[in-house]
Design a protein around this motif. Structure first.
Motif, PDB file in Angstrom:
ATOM      1  N   GLU A 163       0.826  -1.212   0.000  1.00 22.67           N
ATOM      2  CA  GLU A 163       0.000   0.000   0.000  1.00 22.67           C
ATOM      3  C   GLU A 163       0.865   1.269   0.000  1.00 22.67           C
ATOM      4  O   GLU A 163       0.781   2.099   0.913  1.00 22.67           O
ATOM      5  CB  GLU A 163      -0.937   0.006   1.206  1.00 22.67           C
ATOM      6  N   PRO A 164       1.671   1.470  -1.023  1.00 17.45           N
ATOM      7  CA  PRO A 164       2.656   2.560  -0.996  1.00 17.45           C
ATOM      8  C   PRO A 164       2.065   3.958  -1.099  1.00 17.45           C
ATOM      9  O   PRO A 164       2.723   4.930  -0.734  1.00 17.45           O
ATOM     10  CB  PRO A 164       3.528   2.258  -2.215  1.00 17.45           C
ATOM     11  N   HIS A 195      -4.691  -0.955  -3.398  1.00 19.19           N
ATOM     12  CA  HIS A 195      -6.076  -0.756  -3.837  1.00 19.19           C
ATOM     13  C   HIS A 195      -6.201   0.586  -4.554  1.00 19.19           C
ATOM     14  O   HIS A 195      -7.293   0.988  -4.939  1.00 19.19           O
ATOM     15  CB  HIS A 195      -7.039  -0.792  -2.641  1.00 19.19           C
ATOM     16  N   ASP A 196      -5.059   1.277  -4.741  1.00 12.33           N
ATOM     17  CA  ASP A 196      -5.032   2.600  -5.380  1.00 12.33           C
ATOM     18  C   ASP A 196      -5.142   2.430  -6.895  1.00 12.33           C
ATOM     19  O   ASP A 196      -4.281   1.815  -7.526  1.00 12.33           O
ATOM     20  CB  ASP A 196      -3.729   3.304  -5.003  1.00 12.33           C
ATOM     21  N   GLN A 197      -6.183   3.021  -7.491  1.00  9.52           N
ATOM     22  CA  GLN A 197      -6.423   2.831  -8.907  1.00  9.52           C
ATOM     23  C   GLN A 197      -5.287   3.373  -9.763  1.00  9.52           C
ATOM     24  O   GLN A 197      -4.918   2.772 -10.784  1.00  9.52           O
ATOM     25  CB  GLN A 197      -7.748   3.498  -9.319  1.00  9.52           C
ATOM     26  N   GLU A 198      -4.709   4.497  -9.364  1.00 14.13           N
ATOM     27  CA  GLU A 198      -3.596   5.069 -10.136  1.00 14.13           C
ATOM     28  C   GLU A 198      -2.382   4.141 -10.106  1.00 14.13           C
ATOM     29  O   GLU A 198      -1.710   3.950 -11.122  1.00 14.13           O
ATOM     30  CB  GLU A 198      -3.236   6.448  -9.584  1.00 14.13           C
ATOM     31  N   MET A 199      -2.108   3.556  -8.946  1.00 13.55           N
ATOM     32  CA  MET A 199      -1.015   2.600  -8.830  1.00 13.55           C
ATOM     33  C   MET A 199      -1.307   1.360  -9.652  1.00 13.55           C
ATOM     34  O   MET A 199      -0.444   0.830 -10.354  1.00 13.55           O
ATOM     35  CB  MET A 199      -0.836   2.221  -7.351  1.00 13.55           C
ATOM     36  N   ILE A 200      -2.548   0.887  -9.596  1.00 17.30           N
ATOM     37  CA  ILE A 200      -2.960  -0.301 -10.346  1.00 17.30           C
ATOM     38  C   ILE A 200      -2.765  -0.091 -11.842  1.00 17.30           C
ATOM     39  O   ILE A 200      -2.256  -0.967 -12.549  1.00 17.30           O
ATOM     40  CB  ILE A 200      -4.429  -0.647 -10.027  1.00 17.30           C
ATOM     41  N   GLU A 201      -3.153   1.067 -12.327  1.00 17.96           N
ATOM     42  CA  GLU A 201      -3.047   1.345 -13.761  1.00 17.96           C
ATOM     43  C   GLU A 201      -1.605   1.405 -14.230  1.00 17.96           C
ATOM     44  O   GLU A 201      -1.322   1.168 -15.412  1.00 17.96           O
ATOM     45  CB  GLU A 201      -3.766   2.655 -14.082  1.00 17.96           C
TER      46      GLU A 201
END
Length: 225
Positions: A163-164, A195-201
């Protein structure tokens, strides 16, 4: 270094947290472990990093079965190949920025380690000129970047991240994501629980934990989907 889990399961306190999870994380790529809170993302990350033992299944690092590594072998793996960026950052607030990066100290407060490399890494992570500052003075985003600076200085082959971006503002989030992306681009393996969408993308591979080993995004070696 390739990190692979094959059908691993783990129960904690009588509750099954992981159930036959399989994933392959390749060098030069960012792999994200995704899913709702409580699905086992962090547990899977900790198993891959040999912080938690598994009940069943196998874990391989570069094709070598490391599932039954003893304490000495795990410590050698952590020392020589792995770096961790956990939610508490793993930063020693009472020590200087320089010490937190190099993990070396000397009498009279002089900086040890490779001074030129330290300067380069701090510049890369936006912490230049703050070598002698106590880490406790840094903001949350700066501590996150300091933890990454330590991994870059160490030249870790595998980066395990939990979870950075959870508590970062927009600017720090973008900087941290860009730093992870650049780290992976140098042939390193980056594994992120998020769970961060920006990180996921920004990640190349998405593994949905607890969903029958679902890979919901897969980018090949040549970056074509």
């Amino acid at each position: 270094m390739k990190v692979e889990a094959q059908e691993i399961s783990l129960s904690i306190g009588g509750k099954k947290v992981l159930n036959r999870e399989s994933i392959c994380c390749l060098p030069g790529k960012m792999s994200a472990l995704v899913g709702p809170s409580g699905c086992g993302k962090t547990t899977l990350l900790n198993c891959l990093g040999l912080l938690l033992p598994v009940d069943e299944g196998s874990i391989f690092i570069d094709g070598n079965n490391v599932t039954k590594f003893n304490a000495a072998s795990r410590r050698k793996f952590w020392r020589d190949y792995a770096a961790f960026i956990l939610q508490d950052y793993g930063i020693m607030d009472e020590e200087t920025v320089a010490f937190n990066v190099t993990m070396e100290s000397s009498v009279f407060g002089r900086i040890k380690g490779n001074r030129e490399r330290l300067t380069q890494v701090l510049k890369q992570t936006g912490l230049q000129g703050r070598e002698e500052e106590l880490a406790g003075h840094l903001s949350g985003g700066e501590k996150q970047r300091l933890a990454l600076a330590r991994a870059i200085y160490k030249d870790a082959k595998i980066l395990f991240v939990d979870e950075p971006t959870a508590s970062l503002d927009v600017d720090n989030r973008k900087m941290v994501i860009d730093l992870f992306t650049e780290f992976a681009s140098r042939g390193r393996t980056v594994i992120v629980s998020t769970h961060d969408q920006e990180m996921i993308e920004a990640c190349d591979v998405l593994h949905e934990v607890g969903k029958n080993n679902a890979i919901i995004k897969q980018v090949s070696i040549n970056n074509s989907v």
